[in-house]
Design an enzyme around this catalytic site. Structure first.
Site, PDB file in Angstrom:
ATOM      1  N   ARG A   1      10.161   9.625 -10.020  1.00 31.87           N
ATOM      2  CA  ARG A   1      10.183   8.743  -8.839  1.00 31.87           C
ATOM      3  C   ARG A   1       9.705   9.419  -7.562  1.00 31.87           C
ATOM      4  O   ARG A   1      10.031   8.990  -6.459  1.00 31.87           O
ATOM      5  CB  ARG A   1      11.576   8.125  -8.641  1.00 31.87           C
ATOM      6  CG  ARG A   1      12.024   7.267  -9.820  1.00 31.87           C
ATOM      7  CD  ARG A   1      13.379   6.618  -9.570  1.00 31.87           C
ATOM      8  NE  ARG A   1      13.748   5.756 -10.668  1.00 31.87           N
ATOM      9  CZ  ARG A   1      14.374   6.158 -11.767  1.00 31.87           C
ATOM     10  NH1 ARG A   1      14.708   7.434 -11.883  1.00 31.87           N
ATOM     11  NH2 ARG A   1      14.677   5.305 -12.725  1.00 31.87           N
TER      12      ARG A   1
ATOM     13  N   ASN B   1     -12.778  -0.593   3.966  1.00 25.22           N
ATOM     14  CA  ASN B   1     -13.366  -1.110   2.736  1.00 25.22           C
ATOM     15  C   ASN B   1     -14.678  -1.857   2.980  1.00 25.22           C
ATOM     16  O   ASN B   1     -15.083  -2.682   2.149  1.00 25.22           O
ATOM     17  CB  ASN B   1     -12.371  -2.039   2.019  1.00 25.22           C
ATOM     18  CG  ASN B   1     -11.214  -1.269   1.427  1.00 25.22           C
ATOM     19  OD1 ASN B   1     -11.399  -0.250   0.767  1.00 25.22           O
ATOM     20  ND2 ASN B   1     -10.005  -1.750   1.669  1.00 25.22           N
TER      21      ASN B   1
ATOM     22  N   ARG C   1      -6.543  -1.177   8.441  1.00 24.52           N
ATOM     23  CA  ARG C   1      -6.968  -0.243   7.406  1.00 24.52           C
ATOM     24  C   ARG C   1      -7.975  -0.879   6.448  1.00 24.52           C
ATOM     25  O   ARG C   1      -8.805  -0.191   5.867  1.00 24.52           O
ATOM     26  CB  ARG C   1      -5.763   0.306   6.634  1.00 24.52           C
ATOM     27  CG  ARG C   1      -6.179   1.359   5.614  1.00 24.52           C
ATOM     28  CD  ARG C   1      -5.043   2.218   5.126  1.00 24.52           C
ATOM     29  NE  ARG C   1      -5.543   3.187   4.163  1.00 24.52           N
ATOM     30  CZ  ARG C   1      -4.815   4.168   3.649  1.00 24.52           C
ATOM     31  NH1 ARG C   1      -3.558   4.320   4.012  1.00 24.52           N
ATOM     32  NH2 ARG C   1      -5.344   5.008   2.773  1.00 24.52           N
TER      33      ARG C   1
ATOM     34  N   GLU D   1      -2.122  -0.728   4.798  1.00 26.14           N
ATOM     35  CA  GLU D   1      -3.116  -1.795   4.757  1.00 26.14           C
ATOM     36  C   GLU D   1      -2.458  -3.174   4.779  1.00 26.14           C
ATOM     37  O   GLU D   1      -2.605  -3.995   3.867  1.00 26.14           O
ATOM     38  CB  GLU D   1      -4.017  -1.658   3.523  1.00 26.14           C
ATOM     39  CG  GLU D   1      -5.316  -2.430   3.629  1.00 26.14           C
ATOM     40  CD  GLU D   1      -6.297  -2.098   2.510  1.00 26.14           C
ATOM     41  OE1 GLU D   1      -6.774  -3.029   1.856  1.00 26.14           O
ATOM     42  OE2 GLU D   1      -6.580  -0.910   2.307  1.00 26.14           O
TER      43      GLU D   1
ATOM     44  N   HIS E   1     -19.250   5.788  -7.233  1.00 25.84           N
ATOM     45  CA  HIS E   1     -18.570   4.916  -6.281  1.00 25.84           C
ATOM     46  C   HIS E   1     -19.385   4.747  -5.003  1.00 25.84           C
ATOM     47  O   HIS E   1     -19.578   3.624  -4.508  1.00 25.84           O
ATOM     48  CB  HIS E   1     -17.196   5.489  -5.952  1.00 25.84           C
ATOM     49  CG  HIS E   1     -16.455   4.737  -4.892  1.00 25.84           C
ATOM     50  ND1 HIS E   1     -16.031   3.437  -5.052  1.00 25.84           N
ATOM     51  CD2 HIS E   1     -16.081   5.096  -3.634  1.00 25.84           C
ATOM     52  CE1 HIS E   1     -15.418   3.024  -3.951  1.00 25.84           C
ATOM     53  NE2 HIS E   1     -15.434   4.018  -3.081  1.00 25.84           N
TER      54      HIS E   1
ATOM     55  N   LYS F   1     -10.745   8.548   9.826  1.00 24.40           N
ATOM     56  CA  LYS F   1      -9.836   8.079   8.777  1.00 24.40           C
ATOM     57  C   LYS F   1      -8.384   8.270   9.206  1.00 24.40           C
ATOM     58  O   LYS F   1      -7.540   7.380   9.012  1.00 24.40           O
ATOM     59  CB  LYS F   1     -10.110   8.842   7.472  1.00 24.40           C
ATOM     60  CG  LYS F   1      -9.223   8.452   6.278  1.00 24.40           C
ATOM     61  CD  LYS F   1      -9.576   7.094   5.737  1.00 24.40           C
ATOM     62  CE  LYS F   1      -8.749   6.703   4.516  1.00 24.40           C
ATOM     63  NZ  LYS F   1      -9.236   7.306   3.258  1.00 24.40           N
TER      64      LYS F   1
ATOM     65  N   HIS G   1     -16.978  -2.491   0.071  1.00 30.45           N
ATOM     66  CA  HIS G   1     -16.263  -2.170  -1.162  1.00 30.45           C
ATOM     67  C   HIS G   1     -16.028  -3.378  -2.060  1.00 30.45           C
ATOM     68  O   HIS G   1     -15.942  -3.229  -3.281  1.00 30.45           O
ATOM     69  CB  HIS G   1     -14.925  -1.505  -0.839  1.00 30.45           C
ATOM     70  CG  HIS G   1     -15.050  -0.075  -0.400  1.00 30.45           C
ATOM     71  ND1 HIS G   1     -15.826   0.311   0.670  1.00 30.45           N
ATOM     72  CD2 HIS G   1     -14.510   1.072  -0.897  1.00 30.45           C
ATOM     73  CE1 HIS G   1     -15.736   1.635   0.821  1.00 30.45           C
ATOM     74  NE2 HIS G   1     -14.955   2.111  -0.116  1.00 30.45           N
TER      75      HIS G   1
ATOM     76  N   GLU H   1     -19.837   6.924   2.405  1.00 27.46           N
ATOM     77  CA  GLU H   1     -18.567   6.716   3.095  1.00 27.46           C
ATOM     78  C   GLU H   1     -18.619   7.277   4.514  1.00 27.46           C
ATOM     79  O   GLU H   1     -17.955   6.768   5.422  1.00 27.46           O
ATOM     80  CB  GLU H   1     -17.426   7.364   2.311  1.00 27.46           C
ATOM     81  CG  GLU H   1     -17.151   6.739   0.950  1.00 27.46           C
ATOM     82  CD  GLU H   1     -16.374   5.429   1.028  1.00 27.46           C
ATOM     83  OE1 GLU H   1     -16.127   4.932   2.148  1.00 27.46           O
ATOM     84  OE2 GLU H   1     -16.005   4.906  -0.041  1.00 27.46           O
TER      85      GLU H   1
ATOM     86  N   HIS I   1     -17.110  -2.630  -5.564  1.00 24.73           N
ATOM     87  CA  HIS I   1     -16.184  -2.602  -6.703  1.00 24.73           C
ATOM     88  C   HIS I   1     -16.629  -3.560  -7.807  1.00 24.73           C
ATOM     89  O   HIS I   1     -16.448  -3.286  -8.998  1.00 24.73           O
ATOM     90  CB  HIS I   1     -14.770  -2.945  -6.241  1.00 24.73           C
ATOM     91  CG  HIS I   1     -14.103  -1.849  -5.478  1.00 24.73           C
ATOM     92  ND1 HIS I   1     -12.899  -2.022  -4.834  1.00 24.73           N
ATOM     93  CD2 HIS I   1     -14.458  -0.558  -5.251  1.00 24.73           C
ATOM     94  CE1 HIS I   1     -12.548  -0.896  -4.242  1.00 24.73           C
ATOM     95  NE2 HIS I   1     -13.477   0.005  -4.489  1.00 24.73           N
TER      96      HIS I   1
ATOM     97  N   LYS J   1      -3.824   6.649  -0.549  1.00 27.01           N
ATOM     98  CA  LYS J   1      -4.105   5.652  -1.575  1.00 27.01           C
ATOM     99  C   LYS J   1      -4.293   6.361  -2.914  1.00 27.01           C
ATOM    100  O   LYS J   1      -5.127   7.263  -3.028  1.00 27.01           O
ATOM    101  CB  LYS J   1      -5.365   4.858  -1.241  1.00 27.01           C
ATOM    102  CG  LYS J   1      -5.149   3.684  -0.326  1.00 27.01           C
ATOM    103  CD  LYS J   1      -6.408   2.830  -0.267  1.00 27.01           C
ATOM    104  CE  LYS J   1      -6.205   1.586   0.564  1.00 27.01           C
ATOM    105  NZ  LYS J   1      -7.420   0.739   0.587  1.00 27.01           N
TER     106      LYS J   1
END
Length: 404
Positions: free
Chosen positions: A152, A278, A274, A268, A298, A258, A281, A216, A285, A174
């Site tokens: 955890r 993207n 935030r 986000e 990517h 960032k 993206h 990026e 994606h 992330k």
């Protein structure tokens, strides 16, 4: 659905000194720089400089326990694993183990992730262990998710070795893995204790990976830092030639951008900023999922996706022709694709974009450019006919032209 405009002026003022400090990369280019990610009691530093893998104390002072599990891949292990292990073992206070994963986006899944937990359990690691990610974005995302879940939550450290990871994925917490139906759909927000960026590691990075990461970097200029975009226009050749001063400046400026966004909106939120990170993206994606993970890097998919987002922004009348053309020109100079793969159809884009993480209440939201350079919005309020025009234009063009 209300359009969410981006206003990070307060965050920019907080970091105005840092932005000024990197405005002249010729000064003290070899000195280590520190960028702070301001998250209250979970704040952490990003150390940026050349030769930092040899400075073990920078890592050791952020490791509270006595055991470290280095997670890396088959490509990076022969290059840097022993150096990092030696840096950690210096002083004799830490026990260091490692697990080496296969390299590639296609291995960013739950089955391969299980190898990290297998090693931790077989070695009887307790909650005091630190998982250290040594590699690119795939290694970092998987290690962070493994750390978030193991007992955890255990300590987590990032040592990124690619441009993509150094300027983006290692910062902000992330983490996650891919699913056959969608990229990064399974994961958690889990912050590292420190990010150590040794820019010397980019010397071994293949040219294709270098260009992928630059996509990026370009993103930050488009969404919030117009002066940085202009610097990139003037210095792209230096970046591609791996000029140390240019690389160090681009990495630091990207990390500052960032860090400011993450400090303003760590998780986000639906009303936060935030999501602007993207840009491109949602389209990108879809390309990665549609072609099979690992076929396109990517950053390559994000580059084509960013050009698609710019095209839609232009069709909506939100940016002018000049800005659109500057974006396309810079992507070309960075040796990045400006068209999706010829195999992608408009129907495939529609289907895959429908499961994007930014879909809210069944409505697709996109990050689009609006206004002068350095401004964007997160919005579901756009003419769907224009989106169809963009998809049709790019899928048709991809089938009739080379991708670059």
């Amino acid at each position: 659905m209300r359009e969410q405009k981006v206003d990070l002026s307060a965050a920019t003022r907080r970091h105005s000194f840092a932005l000024h400090a990197v405005a002249a990369p010729e000064r003290a280019a070899s000195a280590m720089k520190t960028v702070e990610v301001d998250l209250g009691d979970r704040s952490y530093p990003i150390y940026i400089g050349a030769g930092l893998l040899n400075q073990g104390e920078l890592l050791r002072k952020h490791i509270p326990g006595k055991r470290v599990l280095i997670v890396t891949n088959e490509t990076i292990a022969p290059l840097y694993l022993e150096r990092v292990r030696s840096a950690l073992l210096e002083g004799g206070k830490l026990q260091v183990d490692e697990v080496v994963l296969p390299d590639g986006e296609e291995y960013k899944n739950m089955e391969v992730l299980g190898k990290v937990w297998d090693k931790a359990l077989e070695s009887r690691m307790d909650r005091g262990v630190t998982f250290l990610a040594l590699g690119g974005g795939v290694v970092g995302d998987m290690t962070g998710f493994a750390a978030a879940c193991y007992q955890r939550g255990v300590h987590f450290v990032q040592v990124p070795t690619t441009v993509m990871a150094q300027v983006d994925s290692s910062v902000g917490g992330k983490t996650g893995v891919n699913h056959p139906l969608g990229k990064n759909m399974i994961g958690a927000f889990y912050q590292p204790r420190v990010v150590l960026v040794d820019t010397d590691t980019l010397a071994t990075l293949p040219d294709r990976e270098l260009a992928s990461g630059i996509s990026e970097v370009i993103k930050y200029g488009l969404i919030r830092d117009a002066a940085f975009f202009e610097w990139l226009e003037a210095n792209m050749d230096r970046l591609l030639a791996r000029d140390p001063e240019a690389i160090a400046y681009a990495v630091e400026r990207s990390c500052i951008n960032k860090a400011e966004v993450v400090a303003a909106d760590e998780r986000e939120s639906s009303e936060g900023v935030r999501a602007t990170l993207n840009l491109g993206h949602t389209f990108g994606h879809a390309i990665e999922t549609g072609t099979g993970y690992g076929v396109w890097l990517h950053g390559e998919a994000v580059a084509a996706g960013t050009v698609m987002a710019a095209d839609l922004s232009y069709r909506l009348g939100w940016i002018d022709q000049a800005l659109h053309d500057r974006i396309v020109a810079l992507m070309k100079r960075a040796r990045l694709p400006i068209l999706p793969p010829a195999s992608m159809t408009t129907e495939q884009f529609r289907s895959l974009m429908a499961v994007d993480k930014k879909v809210l209440a069944g409505k697709l939201r996109l990050i689009l450019l609006r206004g002068p350079l350095g401004n964007c919005v997160v919005t579901g309020d756009f003419d769907p006919v224009k989106l169809e025009e963009t998809l049709a234009h790019f899928t048709t063009a991809a089938q009739s032209q080379p991708r670059h």
